[in-house]
Design a protein around this motif. Structure first.
Motif, PDB file in Angstrom:
ATOM      1  N   GLN A   4       0.849  -1.175   0.000  1.00  0.00           N
ATOM      2  CA  GLN A   4       0.000   0.000   0.000  1.00  0.00           C
ATOM      3  C   GLN A   4       0.894   1.236   0.000  1.00  0.00           C
ATOM      4  O   GLN A   4       2.086   1.145   0.296  1.00  0.00           O
ATOM      5  CB  GLN A   4      -0.886   0.001   1.241  1.00  0.00           C
ATOM      6  N   ALA A   5       0.315   2.380  -0.304  1.00  0.00           N
ATOM      7  CA  ALA A   5       1.082   3.634  -0.262  1.00  0.00           C
ATOM      8  C   ALA A   5       1.563   3.874   1.166  1.00  0.00           C
ATOM      9  O   ALA A   5       0.849   3.585   2.127  1.00  0.00           O
ATOM     10  CB  ALA A   5       0.214   4.790  -0.722  1.00  0.00           C
ATOM     11  N   PRO A   6       2.786   4.384   1.316  1.00  0.00           N
ATOM     12  CA  PRO A   6       3.289   4.661   2.669  1.00  0.00           C
ATOM     13  C   PRO A   6       2.524   5.795   3.334  1.00  0.00           C
ATOM     14  O   PRO A   6       1.965   6.657   2.665  1.00  0.00           O
ATOM     15  CB  PRO A   6       4.747   5.041   2.442  1.00  0.00           C
ATOM     16  N   ALA A  20      17.489  15.991  11.356  1.00  0.00           N
ATOM     17  CA  ALA A  20      16.048  15.848  11.566  1.00  0.00           C
ATOM     18  C   ALA A  20      15.644  14.494  10.979  1.00  0.00           C
ATOM     19  O   ALA A  20      16.413  13.886  10.226  1.00  0.00           O
ATOM     20  CB  ALA A  20      15.296  16.976  10.860  1.00  0.00           C
ATOM     21  N   THR A  21      14.459  14.012  11.328  1.00  0.00           N
ATOM     22  CA  THR A  21      14.009  12.730  10.784  1.00  0.00           C
ATOM     23  C   THR A  21      12.640  12.857  10.149  1.00  0.00           C
ATOM     24  O   THR A  21      11.847  13.728  10.496  1.00  0.00           O
ATOM     25  CB  THR A  21      13.916  11.632  11.871  1.00  0.00           C
ATOM     26  N   SER A  22      12.389  11.957   9.242  1.00  0.00           N
ATOM     27  CA  SER A  22      11.080  11.779   8.641  1.00  0.00           C
ATOM     28  C   SER A  22      10.824  10.279   8.613  1.00  0.00           C
ATOM     29  O   SER A  22      11.648   9.514   8.104  1.00  0.00           O
ATOM     30  CB  SER A  22      11.078  12.365   7.223  1.00  0.00           C
ATOM     31  N   ASN A  23       9.714   9.843   9.191  1.00  0.00           N
ATOM     32  CA  ASN A  23       9.406   8.421   9.298  1.00  0.00           C
ATOM     33  C   ASN A  23       8.166   8.070   8.493  1.00  0.00           C
ATOM     34  O   ASN A  23       7.238   8.870   8.403  1.00  0.00           O
ATOM     35  CB  ASN A  23       9.129   8.045  10.762  1.00  0.00           C
ATOM     36  N   ALA A  24       8.138   6.851   7.968  1.00  0.00           N
ATOM     37  CA  ALA A  24       6.961   6.375   7.252  1.00  0.00           C
ATOM     38  C   ALA A  24       6.861   4.868   7.396  1.00  0.00           C
ATOM     39  O   ALA A  24       7.820   4.190   7.775  1.00  0.00           O
ATOM     40  CB  ALA A  24       7.031   6.763   5.776  1.00  0.00           C
ATOM     41  N   GLN A  25       5.671   4.363   7.094  1.00  0.00           N
ATOM     42  CA  GLN A  25       5.406   2.930   7.166  1.00  0.00           C
ATOM     43  C   GLN A  25       4.508   2.557   5.995  1.00  0.00           C
ATOM     44  O   GLN A  25       3.640   3.336   5.592  1.00  0.00           O
ATOM     45  CB  GLN A  25       4.706   2.605   8.484  1.00  0.00           C
ATOM     46  N   ALA A  26       4.731   1.369   5.450  1.00  0.00           N
ATOM     47  CA  ALA A  26       3.877   0.844   4.385  1.00  0.00           C
ATOM     48  C   ALA A  26       3.582  -0.620   4.702  1.00  0.00           C
ATOM     49  O   ALA A  26       4.444  -1.349   5.188  1.00  0.00           O
ATOM     50  CB  ALA A  26       4.561   0.958   3.023  1.00  0.00           C
ATOM     51  N   TYR A  33       3.635  -8.325   5.758  1.00  0.00           N
ATOM     52  CA  TYR A  33       4.841  -7.553   6.080  1.00  0.00           C
ATOM     53  C   TYR A  33       4.512  -6.082   6.235  1.00  0.00           C
ATOM     54  O   TYR A  33       3.599  -5.556   5.608  1.00  0.00           O
ATOM     55  CB  TYR A  33       5.902  -7.699   4.974  1.00  0.00           C
ATOM     56  N   SER A  34       5.310  -5.446   7.049  1.00  0.00           N
ATOM     57  CA  SER A  34       5.291  -3.998   7.201  1.00  0.00           C
ATOM     58  C   SER A  34       6.701  -3.509   6.897  1.00  0.00           C
ATOM     59  O   SER A  34       7.681  -4.170   7.252  1.00  0.00           O
ATOM     60  CB  SER A  34       4.904  -3.632   8.641  1.00  0.00           C
ATOM     61  N   VAL A  35       6.790  -2.376   6.238  1.00  0.00           N
ATOM     62  CA  VAL A  35       8.082  -1.744   6.007  1.00  0.00           C
ATOM     63  C   VAL A  35       8.072  -0.423   6.755  1.00  0.00           C
ATOM     64  O   VAL A  35       7.176   0.399   6.574  1.00  0.00           O
ATOM     65  CB  VAL A  35       8.349  -1.486   4.506  1.00  0.00           C
ATOM     66  N   GLU A  36       9.036  -0.268   7.625  1.00  0.00           N
ATOM     67  CA  GLU A  36       9.210   0.993   8.335  1.00  0.00           C
ATOM     68  C   GLU A  36      10.507   1.610   7.859  1.00  0.00           C
ATOM     69  O   GLU A  36      11.511   0.917   7.732  1.00  0.00           O
ATOM     70  CB  GLU A  36       9.267   0.749   9.843  1.00  0.00           C
ATOM     71  N   TYR A  37      10.455   2.889   7.544  1.00  0.00           N
ATOM     72  CA  TYR A  37      11.695   3.533   7.135  1.00  0.00           C
ATOM     73  C   TYR A  37      11.787   4.934   7.691  1.00  0.00           C
ATOM     74  O   TYR A  37      10.789   5.575   7.982  1.00  0.00           O
ATOM     75  CB  TYR A  37      11.897   3.510   5.623  1.00  0.00           C
ATOM     76  N   THR A  38      13.026   5.331   7.881  1.00  0.00           N
ATOM     77  CA  THR A  38      13.336   6.663   8.373  1.00  0.00           C
ATOM     78  C   THR A  38      14.341   7.294   7.435  1.00  0.00           C
ATOM     79  O   THR A  38      15.288   6.636   7.005  1.00  0.00           O
ATOM     80  CB  THR A  38      13.933   6.598   9.799  1.00  0.00           C
ATOM     81  N   VAL A  39      14.120   8.545   7.126  1.00  0.00           N
ATOM     82  CA  VAL A  39      15.097   9.338   6.397  1.00  0.00           C
ATOM     83  C   VAL A  39      15.634  10.352   7.398  1.00  0.00           C
ATOM     84  O   VAL A  39      14.887  11.163   7.948  1.00  0.00           O
ATOM     85  CB  VAL A  39      14.476  10.055   5.176  1.00  0.00           C
TER      86      VAL A  39
END
Length: 126
Positions: A4-6, A20-26, A33-39
């Motif tokens: 799905q879209a994050p 600084a951080t930006s977090n998202a999950q898809a 499964y879940s994908v968690e990512y941080t930039v």
């Protein structure tokens, strides 16, 4: 595997010195499964490089569209360094009732690396 879209799950403007951080999950459409990512966004290349040195345990670099990148199997997470960004990508199996098999771990590592590649390419072109 379709996802799905994050969606954003927060961030932190003062995560670390100059970072600084930006977090998202898809979520996978299958729900497996879940994908968690941080930039991690550096104010400049020097701040990003200093932050990267804190994250990198000295593992060899995986080839890709980053300056340096590696899969840290102890926490099943892919890290990648760009000039003013550091990426963290974690693929989480949601329906597992036992530790992943070697084959599942390999698939998770490959998926995390593919997602990190797509993110790095997107950040480099954007």
């Amino acid at each position: 595997m379709p996802f799905q879209a994050p969606h954003s799950n927060g961030g932190n403007l003062l995560y670390d010195a100059g970072i600084a951080t930006s977090n998202a999950q898809a979520m996978a459409t299958s729900g497996d499964y879940s994908v968690e990512y941080t930039v991690y966004v550096g104010t400049n290349a020097a701040d990003t490089a200093a932050f990267w040195k804190k994250q990198n345990p000295g593992l060899p670099t995986t080839p890709g569209p980053w300056q340096s990148g590696f899969y840290y199997s102890q926490i099943e997470t892919f890290y990648a360094e760009l000039p003013t960004r550091v990426l963290l990508v974690k693929v989480i199996p949601l329906k597992e009732t036992a530790p992943p098999t070697t084959q599942q771990s390999t698939m998770i590592q490959q998926l995390a690396t593919q997602i990190a590649t797509a993110l790095a390419n997107s950040l480099k072109s954007g």
